[in-house]
Scaffold this active site. Structure first.
Site, short mmCIF file in Angstrom:
data_model
loop_
_atom_site.label_atom_id
_atom_site.label_comp_id
_atom_site.label_asym_id
_atom_site.label_seq_id
_atom_site.Cartn_x
_atom_site.Cartn_y
_atom_site.Cartn_z
N TYR A 1 12.26 2.04 20.12
CA TYR A 1 10.82 2.31 20.03
C TYR A 1 10.02 1.01 20.00
CZ TYR A 1 12.35 6.98 18.40
OH TYR A 1 12.95 8.21 18.26
N ARG B 1 -3.66 15.93 10.35
CA ARG B 1 -2.45 16.60 10.84
C ARG B 1 -1.21 16.09 10.10
NH1 ARG B 1 -5.58 16.56 15.57
NH2 ARG B 1 -4.77 14.62 16.41
N ASN C 1 1.24 18.60 8.20
CA ASN C 1 2.65 18.70 8.59
C ASN C 1 3.59 18.57 7.39
OD1 ASN C 1 1.75 18.98 11.18
ND2 ASN C 1 2.24 16.88 11.83
#
Ligand SMILES: NC(=O)c1ccc[n+]([C@@H]2O[C@H](COP(=O)([O-])OP(=O)(O)OC[C@H]3O[C@@H](n4cnc5c(N)ncnc54)[C@H](OP(=O)(O)O)[C@@H]3O)[C@@H](O)[C@H]2O)c1
Length: 275
Positions: free
Chosen positions: A51, A236, A240
């Site tokens: 990543y 969010r 979550n």
């Protein structure tokens, strides 16, 4: 502050039941997001060498007032660094980039059966675990044959298998394999793609007064699997994690089971090449 309960791995270590995904965020974006995630209540952070965001994740950890021992940090071995010696060096480089002395979980990112180096990589991880550089070792995107071979050739069972997992790709047989072997399943891309308007999920979200995203993440935890939602948005992010104060009942789960369309979004682990 919402907190995920802890689950116990096959080696006795504990792991939060929801994690924070960091792909494809980089640099300042990932640092800001991980700082916000830690403040929101996330204690499991999922990154990977591939990543190319480990320094940003490390910066966020350093800046946090939360003690290192209270954070579960997970990273992954990239394909180009598979093999015994390369894997040993790759782990050290990840530790350096993350600016930590150990990671809680180190995963082989993909099996890459054509390279046929995952057993050697696994042996390197077993050695590094003995040295205290890794608390738990696991794999990602491994199929049954890959798992069986690792266990047969080394006698060491992975603690975790992180696989693609969403309501229209529920991987029922891989979940059964992981369970039979005592391996905990983590789910990547747990929100799938294009599912927020799905009529079944909208109906369940109205029934439980939750968003479709929360329904999908709660479903994953009830499998049970550890979902790894990524969000750069604080609202969010919080939503979550706020999924442990309601439960999907048998009728809800039966309705979600009908969404299975074998909709794989990522690579097939038997053929996927990653470097
Ligand atoms: N092992 C592997 O091979 C592998 C492969 C892929 C991914 N992963 C890991 O799994 C993590 C999650 O996968 P992913 O990032 O592909 O997918 P995901 O977490 O299922 O979905 C992320 C997307 O959904 C949006 N989103 C997040 N929460 C939402 C909500 N409550 N409602 C509506 N939209 C929401 C995000 O946008 P906003 O940011 O704008 O909220 C982002 O666009 C990755 O970050 C990575 O750590 C592992």
């Amino acid at each position: 502050m919402p907190q995920a309960p802890l689950l116990t791995l096959n080696n006795g270590n504990t792991i939060p039941a929801v994690g924070f995904g960091t792909y494809p965020m980089k640099d300042q974006e990932v640092e800001t997001a991980v700082k916000a995630a830690l403040l929101t209540g996330y204690r499991l952070i999922d990154t990977a060498a591939s990543y190319e965001n480990e320094p940003g994740v490390g910066n966020a950890l350093q800046a946090s007032e939360i003690k290192r021992k209270d954070i579960f940090l997970s990273t992954k071995l990239r394909g180009a660094e598979q093999g015994y010696d390369k894997a040993r060096h790759a782990l050290d480089a990840s530790l350096q980039r993350l600016n930590v002395e150990y990671v809680d979980l180190y995963l082989i990112h993909w099996p890459l059966p054509a390279q046929d180096l995952y057993v050697e990589s696994w042996k390197a991880m077993i050695a590094a675990q003995k040295e205290g550089k890794i608390r738990s070792i696991g794999v990602s995107n491994f199929q049954e044959a890959h798992l069986e071979r690792l266990i047969q050739e080394t006698g060491v069972t992975p603690a975790v298998n992180q696989i693609e997992l969403h309501v229209d790709f529920p991987q029922t047989s891989m979940l059964a394999v992981n369970k039979r072997l005592g391996i905990l399943t983590q789910g990547w891309t747990p929100l799938g793609k294009g599912l927020m308007d799905n009529p079944t999920l909208v109906r369940l979200s109205e029934k439980h007064n939750r968003s479709p995203g929360q329904i999908m993440l709660r479903w994953a935890t009830q499998l049970p699997a550890i979902p790894l939602p990524k969000s750069g948005n604080p609202d969010r992010m919080r939503a979550n994690l706020e999924i442990f104060d309601f439960t999907l009942d048998a009728d809800d789960l039966a309705a979600i089971a009908k969404l299975d369309s074998n909709n794989r979004l990522g690579g097939n682990p038997d053929t996927y090449e990653e470097f």
